[in-house]
Design a protein around this motif. Structure first.
Motif, PDB file in Angstrom:
ATOM      1  N   PHE A 153       0.831  -1.189   0.000  1.00 37.56           N
ATOM      2  CA  PHE A 153       0.000   0.000   0.000  1.00 37.56           C
ATOM      3  C   PHE A 153       0.873   1.250   0.000  1.00 37.56           C
ATOM      4  O   PHE A 153       1.962   1.255   0.577  1.00 37.56           O
ATOM      5  CB  PHE A 153      -0.886   0.034   1.256  1.00 37.56           C
ATOM      6  CG  PHE A 153      -1.989  -0.974   1.247  1.00 37.56           C
ATOM      7  CD1 PHE A 153      -3.197  -0.690   0.638  1.00 37.56           C
ATOM      8  CD2 PHE A 153      -1.831  -2.209   1.851  1.00 37.56           C
ATOM      9  CE1 PHE A 153      -4.228  -1.619   0.630  1.00 37.56           C
ATOM     10  CE2 PHE A 153      -2.853  -3.142   1.853  1.00 37.56           C
ATOM     11  CZ  PHE A 153      -4.053  -2.847   1.238  1.00 37.56           C
ATOM     12  N   THR A 154       0.381   2.294  -0.605  1.00 36.68           N
ATOM     13  CA  THR A 154       0.985   3.606  -0.411  1.00 36.68           C
ATOM     14  C   THR A 154       0.448   4.177   0.913  1.00 36.68           C
ATOM     15  O   THR A 154      -0.528   3.657   1.470  1.00 36.68           O
ATOM     16  CB  THR A 154       0.615   4.564  -1.550  1.00 36.68           C
ATOM     17  OG1 THR A 154      -0.810   4.793  -1.522  1.00 36.68           O
ATOM     18  CG2 THR A 154       1.019   3.999  -2.899  1.00 36.68           C
ATOM     19  N   LYS A 155       1.058   5.243   1.399  1.00 39.35           N
ATOM     20  CA  LYS A 155       0.568   5.878   2.626  1.00 39.35           C
ATOM     21  C   LYS A 155      -0.880   6.336   2.459  1.00 39.35           C
ATOM     22  O   LYS A 155      -1.704   6.188   3.364  1.00 39.35           O
ATOM     23  CB  LYS A 155       1.442   7.073   2.985  1.00 39.35           C
ATOM     24  CG  LYS A 155       2.811   6.707   3.520  1.00 39.35           C
ATOM     25  CD  LYS A 155       3.588   7.952   3.941  1.00 39.35           C
ATOM     26  CE  LYS A 155       4.962   7.577   4.473  1.00 39.35           C
ATOM     27  NZ  LYS A 155       5.732   8.771   4.909  1.00 39.35           N
ATOM     28  N   GLU A 156      -1.197   6.847   1.288  1.00 40.11           N
ATOM     29  CA  GLU A 156      -2.542   7.346   1.036  1.00 40.11           C
ATOM     30  C   GLU A 156      -3.561   6.202   1.033  1.00 40.11           C
ATOM     31  O   GLU A 156      -4.642   6.306   1.616  1.00 40.11           O
ATOM     32  CB  GLU A 156      -2.589   8.086  -0.308  1.00 40.11           C
ATOM     33  CG  GLU A 156      -1.832   9.402  -0.338  1.00 40.11           C
ATOM     34  CD  GLU A 156      -0.312   9.223  -0.404  1.00 40.11           C
ATOM     35  OE1 GLU A 156       0.143   8.122  -0.775  1.00 40.11           O
ATOM     36  OE2 GLU A 156       0.410  10.174  -0.087  1.00 40.11           O
ATOM     37  N   GLU A 157      -3.213   5.091   0.386  1.00 43.68           N
ATOM     38  CA  GLU A 157      -4.121   3.936   0.354  1.00 43.68           C
ATOM     39  C   GLU A 157      -4.317   3.351   1.744  1.00 43.68           C
ATOM     40  O   GLU A 157      -5.409   2.897   2.091  1.00 43.68           O
ATOM     41  CB  GLU A 157      -3.558   2.868  -0.582  1.00 43.68           C
ATOM     42  CG  GLU A 157      -3.593   3.256  -2.053  1.00 43.68           C
ATOM     43  CD  GLU A 157      -2.816   2.296  -2.929  1.00 43.68           C
ATOM     44  OE1 GLU A 157      -3.128   2.221  -4.131  1.00 43.68           O
ATOM     45  OE2 GLU A 157      -1.888   1.623  -2.434  1.00 43.68           O
ATOM     46  N   SER A 158      -3.266   3.370   2.543  1.00 41.88           N
ATOM     47  CA  SER A 158      -3.315   2.810   3.890  1.00 41.88           C
ATOM     48  C   SER A 158      -4.328   3.531   4.778  1.00 41.88           C
ATOM     49  O   SER A 158      -4.941   2.935   5.657  1.00 41.88           O
ATOM     50  CB  SER A 158      -1.922   2.884   4.522  1.00 41.88           C
ATOM     51  OG  SER A 158      -1.916   2.343   5.813  1.00 41.88           O
ATOM     52  N   LYS A 159      -4.523   4.834   4.526  1.00 42.14           N
ATOM     53  CA  LYS A 159      -5.437   5.631   5.357  1.00 42.14           C
ATOM     54  C   LYS A 159      -6.872   5.120   5.279  1.00 42.14           C
ATOM     55  O   LYS A 159      -7.663   5.315   6.210  1.00 42.14           O
ATOM     56  CB  LYS A 159      -5.381   7.097   4.925  1.00 42.14           C
ATOM     57  CG  LYS A 159      -4.079   7.788   5.271  1.00 42.14           C
ATOM     58  CD  LYS A 159      -4.047   9.218   4.725  1.00 42.14           C
ATOM     59  CE  LYS A 159      -2.716   9.889   5.003  1.00 42.14           C
ATOM     60  NZ  LYS A 159      -2.644  11.246   4.383  1.00 42.14           N
ATOM     61  N   LYS A 160      -7.207   4.448   4.203  1.00 44.48           N
ATOM     62  CA  LYS A 160      -8.559   3.912   4.030  1.00 44.48           C
ATOM     63  C   LYS A 160      -8.921   2.951   5.158  1.00 44.48           C
ATOM     64  O   LYS A 160     -10.086   2.833   5.542  1.00 44.48           O
ATOM     65  CB  LYS A 160      -8.650   3.193   2.677  1.00 44.48           C
ATOM     66  CG  LYS A 160      -9.942   2.435   2.452  1.00 44.48           C
ATOM     67  CD  LYS A 160      -9.922   1.686   1.133  1.00 44.48           C
ATOM     68  CE  LYS A 160     -11.165   0.824   0.964  1.00 44.48           C
ATOM     69  NZ  LYS A 160     -11.124   0.037  -0.294  1.00 44.48           N
ATOM     70  N   TYR A 161      -7.918   2.273   5.700  1.00 44.83           N
ATOM     71  CA  TYR A 161      -8.157   1.260   6.727  1.00 44.83           C
ATOM     72  C   TYR A 161      -7.897   1.784   8.137  1.00 44.83           C
ATOM     73  O   TYR A 161      -7.948   1.026   9.106  1.00 44.83           O
ATOM     74  CB  TYR A 161      -7.289   0.034   6.445  1.00 44.83           C
ATOM     75  CG  TYR A 161      -7.540  -0.528   5.072  1.00 44.83           C
ATOM     76  CD1 TYR A 161      -8.652  -1.326   4.825  1.00 44.83           C
ATOM     77  CD2 TYR A 161      -6.700  -0.224   4.003  1.00 44.83           C
ATOM     78  CE1 TYR A 161      -8.910  -1.814   3.561  1.00 44.83           C
ATOM     79  CE2 TYR A 161      -6.954  -0.714   2.736  1.00 44.83           C
ATOM     80  CZ  TYR A 161      -8.060  -1.512   2.518  1.00 44.83           C
ATOM     81  OH  TYR A 161      -8.333  -1.985   1.265  1.00 44.83           O
ATOM     82  N   GLY A 162      -7.570   3.059   8.239  1.00 44.14           N
ATOM     83  CA  GLY A 162      -7.386   3.657   9.550  1.00 44.14           C
ATOM     84  C   GLY A 162      -6.162   3.174  10.291  1.00 44.14           C
ATOM     85  O   GLY A 162      -6.111   3.213  11.526  1.00 44.14           O
ATOM     86  N   GLY A 163      -5.185   2.686   9.557  1.00 42.18           N
ATOM     87  CA  GLY A 163      -3.986   2.172  10.218  1.00 42.18           C
ATOM     88  C   GLY A 163      -2.747   2.336   9.367  1.00 42.18           C
ATOM     89  O   GLY A 163      -2.783   2.923   8.285  1.00 42.18           O
ATOM     90  N   ASP A 164      -1.660   1.786   9.873  1.00 44.93           N
ATOM     91  CA  ASP A 164      -0.369   1.882   9.194  1.00 44.93           C
ATOM     92  C   ASP A 164      -0.102   0.556   8.483  1.00 44.93           C
ATOM     93  O   ASP A 164       0.460  -0.367   9.062  1.00 44.93           O
ATOM     94  CB  ASP A 164       0.719   2.181  10.238  1.00 44.93           C
ATOM     95  CG  ASP A 164       2.114   2.163   9.651  1.00 44.93           C
ATOM     96  OD1 ASP A 164       2.226   2.157   8.404  1.00 44.93           O
ATOM     97  OD2 ASP A 164       3.084   2.135  10.418  1.00 44.93           O
ATOM     98  N   TYR A 165      -0.543   0.458   7.236  1.00 44.85           N
ATOM     99  CA  TYR A 165      -0.399  -0.786   6.484  1.00 44.85           C
ATOM    100  C   TYR A 165       0.562  -0.654   5.307  1.00 44.85           C
ATOM    101  O   TYR A 165       0.655  -1.565   4.491  1.00 44.85           O
ATOM    102  CB  TYR A 165      -1.773  -1.264   5.995  1.00 44.85           C
ATOM    103  CG  TYR A 165      -2.718  -1.580   7.129  1.00 44.85           C
ATOM    104  CD1 TYR A 165      -2.518  -2.704   7.924  1.00 44.85           C
ATOM    105  CD2 TYR A 165      -3.785  -0.746   7.426  1.00 44.85           C
ATOM    106  CE1 TYR A 165      -3.360  -2.998   8.978  1.00 44.85           C
ATOM    107  CE2 TYR A 165      -4.640  -1.027   8.473  1.00 44.85           C
ATOM    108  CZ  TYR A 165      -4.423  -2.151   9.248  1.00 44.85           C
ATOM    109  OH  TYR A 165      -5.255  -2.431  10.301  1.00 44.85           O
TER     110      TYR A 165
END
Length: 208
Positions: A153-165
């Motif tokens: 995931f990019t940092k931006e995509e990770s935000k969708k899940y509310g976490g650091d992925y």
């Protein structure tokens, strides 16, 4: 009184999952195929860097740390890593050695690929790659260090899940008898040592 009774019944009948109780749920995702070639040379899972140099990865979370991300007190079975320096936002994940894809399971922010390997001495072991945005391989596919498995995931995509992925959860496994659930249901050091190598120790030993 009625509320207390409901809470008691929930406590009585809803058991905390364990590895032995949960593993059969993940068994259908496993493909039992023998690796066609020995894993005789090992590499870091990111391209665009010297893949033999451990300093080229940034370790975000260590192996054996206690976590509360799934069940309170479960033990981190991996290291969480990224390239130390990345020239692109889209970080691709590659197989670390010759092997065969034996499991692709979970979904969304937890997509996981497991690769089965045979060492030169005949030992069977596994590498597991978690938190994948896109998967490019399929079960039963033979791979080597040049096989692109997925991307993070990019940092931006990770935000969708509310976490650091936006990192790779990398496990080095001694066995896969749990079919994946030990990743989040390892609750003590005996379970950890039974199924997992410390990835940092493994990398220092095999990146030669």
């Amino acid at each position: 009184m009625k509320t207390s009774l409901i809470l008691f019944l929930v406590f009585l009948f809803v058991e905390t999952p364990t590895i032995d109780k949960d593993k059969n749920r993940w068994k259908p995702y496993y493909t039992d195929v023998a690796p066609s070639k020995a894993a005789d040379s090992w590499f870091l899972p990111f391209k665009g860097i010297d893949r033999k140099k451990i300093a080229n990865i940034k370790i975000i979370s260590i192996f054996g740390d206690h976590r509360d991300s799934y069940y309170k007190g479960h033990i981190h079975t991996a290291i969480d890593i990224n390239p130390s320096i990345s020239k692109t936002k889209l970080i691709e994940v590659y197989a670390m050695a010759n092997g065969v894809v034996c499991s692709i399971h979970l979904g969304e922010n937890k997509k996981t690929i497991v690769v089965k390997h045979r060492l030169k001495n005949g030992t069977i072991m596994f590498t597991s790659y978690k938190h994948l945005s896109e998967v490019y391989v399929s079960n039963g596919q033979f791979v080597n260090q040049d096989t692109k498995l997925a991307r993070l995931f990019t940092k931006e995509e990770s935000k969708k899940y509310g976490g650091d992925y936006h990192h790779l959860h990398l496990e080095i496994r001694k066995k896969f008898d749990d079919y994946g659930c030990a990743s989040w249901l390892t609750m003590n050091k005996t379970q950890l040592d039974d199924r997992f190598y410390n990835p940092q120790v493994f990398l220092r030993t095999y990146l030669r």
